[in-house]
Design an enzyme around this catalytic site. Structure first.
Site, PDB file in Angstrom:
ATOM      1  N   TYR A  38      35.911  -2.610   6.192  1.00  0.00           N
ATOM      2  CA  TYR A  38      37.021  -3.068   7.047  1.00  0.00           C
ATOM      3  C   TYR A  38      36.766  -2.708   8.517  1.00  0.00           C
ATOM      4  CZ  TYR A  38      42.026  -3.396   8.376  1.00  0.00           C
ATOM      5  OH  TYR A  38      43.228  -3.694   8.962  1.00  0.00           O
TER       6      TYR A  38
ATOM      7  N   LYS B 123      36.324  -5.402  11.480  1.00  0.00           N
ATOM      8  CA  LYS B 123      37.284  -5.448  12.587  1.00  0.00           C
ATOM      9  C   LYS B 123      36.594  -5.242  13.932  1.00  0.00           C
ATOM     10  CE  LYS B 123      41.361  -6.219  10.691  1.00  0.00           C
ATOM     11  NZ  LYS B 123      41.912  -7.591  10.787  1.00  0.00           N
TER      12      LYS B 123
END
Ligand code: NAI
Length: 306
Positions: free
Chosen positions: A167, A171
């Site tokens: 993640y 991101k």
């Protein structure tokens, strides 16, 4: 609904808008006069399953309030599907003015245990999904010489967090994607910005509440309503943000932050060139006071939300 004019008649595609932060984006945009494509595959937090009633439910809410919206149940993690959702905006409303890349999933695991499927699933929805949907809208933005991209990022990437290598990497990749779009498409008046939200949604709703410390933390987080992120997003979608591009914002309840971007912090140079020995003896002592700790998001944002 009290209808405003901030984004009157703009056509906005919001991905992952069947719940959480994205639903509030869709509602706030519709309230300010936008026509909204509510995309959501209706997956679980870890990206499994499909429920097309989620997107339709938000469309029904908007319609009941007197706004204009259509539902789309495609996955952002599929290039053809991303093209379909952009085309749906153009077919339904004649144009597209703003893309909000908000769809997201989590597959948390410590790096040393993370498997390839967990890595790929998260990269596919966040980083690849943001590219697919943005790229699908790019020809329209280019030819009409206007457009606004808004990408949801995370302090997990900007600062750091445990157990979120997939993640965090996705991101922070989106941050670089946004800057690249902002630079490449500036000549067509196309803007691209990131928002790093803090909000109590189902995505963080599964946090443990076993110890008093954990309970206190969760109570603090619950004050950060998902609807608090929407005003900045509506602003960035509007012509009032005509000069705003290439920026990273963060929103936490009533606080809005401009986040820093990476620049050289300290430098050492030598006319003779470095050796490992001289790096150890001269560079390390000079740079070490400026090294960053292994901070997590909550170490940096260590005060209560306002
Ligand atoms: P959420 O889980 O409530 O909403 C995400 C939505 O995306 C869900 O409705 C889900 O069905 C949809 N979705 C998942 N995969 C999809 C796909 N392949 N195609 C289309 N839709 C898909 O989560 P939340 O909190 O509202 O998150 C919104 C965004 O904000 C995400 O990008 C998340 O990473 C980001 N974010 C949220 C934070 C928070 O504090 N809630 C913190 C940092 C970032």
């Amino acid at each position: 609904m009290a209808v405003g004019d901030f984004v009157r008649d703009k056509v906005v595609l919001v991905t992952g808008a069947g719940g959480g932060i994205g639903r509030d984006f869709a509602l706030a945009l519709a309230r300010e006069g936008a026509r909204v494509v509510v995309n959501d595959i209706g997956a679980s937090v870890n990206g499994e399953g499909q429920d097309l009633t989620r997107a339709q439910g938000v469309v029904d809410e908007i319609t009941a309030l007197g706004g204009v919206a259509v539902a789309n149940g495609d996955s952002v993690a599929d290039w053809e599907a991303a093209n379909r959702m952009v085309k749906q905006a153009v077919d339904a409303f004649g144009r597209i003015d703003c893309v909000i890349n908000n769809a997201g999933i989590l597959r948390d695991r410590f790096f040393h245990n993370m498997n390839i499927d967990e890595w790929r699933a998260v990269i596919d929805v966040h980083l690849n999904g943001a590219f697919y949907v943005s790229r699908a809208a790019a020809p329209y933005f280019k030819s009409q010489e206007s457009g606004s991209y808004i990408h949801m990022v995370s302090t997990s990437g900007l600062i750091g967090n445990l157990g979120q290598a997939n993640y965090s990497a996705a991101k922070l990749g989106i941050v670089a994607l946004s800057k690249s779009i902002a630079m490449d498409m500036a000549r067509f008046n196309v803007r691209s910005n990131c928002i790093s939200p803090f909000a109590w949604s189902r995505m963080i709703g599964s946090m443990p509440t076993e110890t008093p410390e954990q309970q206190a933390r969760v109570e603090r987080l619950q004050k950060m309503e998902t609807s608090k992120i929407a005003p900045l997003a509506v602003f960035l979608a509007s012509d009032a943000a005509a000069k705003v591009s290439g920026q990273i914002f963060a929103v936490r309840a009533n606080e809005i932050f401009l986040m820093s971007q990476i620049r050289p912090l300290r430098a050492m140079h030598t006319a003779e060139g470095w050796t490992p020995q001289s790096v150890a003896e001269r560079v390390l002592p000079a740079l070490k006071p400026s090294f960053y700790a292994l901070d997590r998001s909550q170490d940096v944002f260590d005060w209560d939300p306002v």
